[in-house]
Design an enzyme around this catalytic site. Structure first.
Site, short mmCIF file in Angstrom:
data_model
loop_
_atom_site.label_atom_id
_atom_site.label_comp_id
_atom_site.label_asym_id
_atom_site.label_seq_id
_atom_site.Cartn_x
_atom_site.Cartn_y
_atom_site.Cartn_z
N ASP A 144 0.51 -1.39 -0.18
CA ASP A 144 -0.42 0.45 0.38
C ASP A 144 0.82 1.52 0.16
OD1 ASP A 144 -1.03 2.52 1.72
OD2 ASP A 144 -2.66 1.02 1.08
N ASP A 163 1.94 8.44 -9.62
CA ASP A 163 1.14 8.23 -10.64
C ASP A 163 0.35 7.05 -10.80
OD1 ASP A 163 0.70 7.02 -14.38
OD2 ASP A 163 3.56 5.87 -13.63
#
Lengths: 290, 290
Positions: A144, A163
């Site tokens: 994560d 991104d």
């Protein structure tokens, strides 16, 4: 919200905010996997090479991803005086990673995408984007991204590149003041940040909101970069660049002029051009006119 | 080549060179007329205002035409030292005309579109674009643009703007060396020329061919301007600017900074930005890298 169909040999992504749709003619679907996080598909198109689709949204095509990946990497890296330690949150297709690793100053890049299936699909269908995955400076993690940033040592990064997927669904938490605050803390004092910020003509409320959240999270006034991206809604895309302290007014132009690597879209003039703010955009954000 | 359908409440334009398609959600078709030259339709869309379609190709929408019209008018006019006499070939929707007439130096604009039905549809469905049609400096003609240019007195124009349909079908003759030669002759020695030149990423062979024809017709080395245009294929568009003698290296920046009129897209930074040549484009045209 999004619907798609792929009957009659065309893949279509509907943007139900913009009430527009973009379609590519396809030969066949070559990959489909439901990961624990999302549904990842790859299509073989007639004129755009391979097409990666996540949860029905177009992520990239072989034909035009060079614009997006170059613009997510080079402007921010050539704005930082000496970018050595870089983190990419998301970016599982590895295209941004490849561009970042072109910079000789970069000593370490950690790419943190929660979903390893994205990278597996990229390695198989977009091998050119994964060409630098084995670079000793690259560190690919499948955890994560928010937790990773929060656990990072304060001041340990020079550049953070977000991104990510769109700010709906799993990507949403990457557009919160809480996340931005964690990014700020992880950055060194002269650290820089960039995040894709959707279409300037279709998603202005999102961009305005994102700028507010960045300021709330402790970042400097963000500056928007503009670039074309045919496979994304409206074909016109943007990224917001910001700084822990203050954005440099200029970039390392001399270094761009003598850069040791090739690019397909980016160059010195394009860097300058990407920073030009359209009249309506300045007005919508309350930026003084030039 | 082009196909379209408008079933299920969506209008779609297929670009069969690019093997892509763009769709807008529509409420209804509000106008349809077969003129002696072409089929002209207007749709009421859900998020793009009105949409004009000619022979199945999207010409403009209320929402985003400002980008195209401003970029066809202001860069070339602010590059010319004193643009007094202007001709627009095509441009029947009158949007470029309106932008040209914002320039106080302009003393006369002749708009030559062969098809009066285009202007009639614009007056009804895009009245904002026709706001300056009654300006005493405007002269709207509905005759053949090539014949008009050929019959023009040598050296009688300062700026020629070709705001035409795509270089297939009726617009094709506007991309020939023969036509360019006639334009050159009609221009004064310091005269400038601009013509829309399709998508830099989808139509590169056309752009290369057009540059060759311009040189053959006697024009200087053309320079390409780039700008977004969501309703056109790939969302990324271009125009080629050229000169009878030599293109000025700079534009009237001080005049742009103190311009007396409002724009939605164009400003000084955007003018500069539009001239930035992407790396792949320079390579494809053999332009030395910056």
């Amino acid at each position: 919200m999004n619907l798609h169909h792929n009957d009659n040999g065309w893949f279509t992504e509907f943007d139900l905010d913009d009430r527009s749709a973009f379609s590519l003619e396809i030969r066949e679907r070559v990959f489909c996997e439901q990961s624990p996080y999302q549904k990842i598909e790859v299509y073989d198109t007639v004129n755009y090479g391979k097409l990666m689709v996540i949860d029905g949204f177009i992520m990239l095509s072989s034909k035009d991803n060079f614009i997006y990946h170059e613009m997510m990497a080079h402007p921010v890296l050539f704005t930082h005086p000496n970018p050595q330690r870089v983190a990419i949150i998301g970016g599982g297709d590895c295209g941004t990673l490849r561009e970042v690793l072109k910079h000789p100053e970069v000593q370490q890049v950690t790419q943190i995408d929660i979903d390893e299936v994205v990278t597996q699909a990229a390695e198989q269908y977009f091998p050119e984007l994964c060409a630098s995955n084995k670079d000793p400076r690259a560190n690919l993690l499948y955890v994560d991204g928010i937790e990773w940033i929060k656990a990072s040592e304060a001041g340990s990064l020079d550049v953070i590149i977000i991104d990510s997927t769109d700010p709906i669904g799993p990507g949403e938490v990457l557009y919160t003041a809480d996340f931005y605050q964690a990014c700020c803390s992880a950055l060194a004092d002269n650290g820089l940040f960039i995040q894709q910020s959707e279409s300037p003509i279709a998603h202005m409320p999102l961009i305005r909101n994102m700028h507010h959240r960045l300021l709330e999270g402790g970042f400097s006034q963000p500056r928007t970069l503009f670039f074309p991206q045919p496979v994304y809604p409206t074909g016109w895309w943007s990224a917001a660049m910001s700084a822990k302290q203050a954005l440099p007014l200029d970039f390392r132009q001399a270094d761009v002029a003598r850069k040791s690597f090739a690019t397909q879209y980016y160059n010195e003039a394009i860097h300058q051009a990407a920073l030009a703010q359209p009249a309506f955009f300045q007005e919508a954000l309350g930026i003084p006119a030039v």
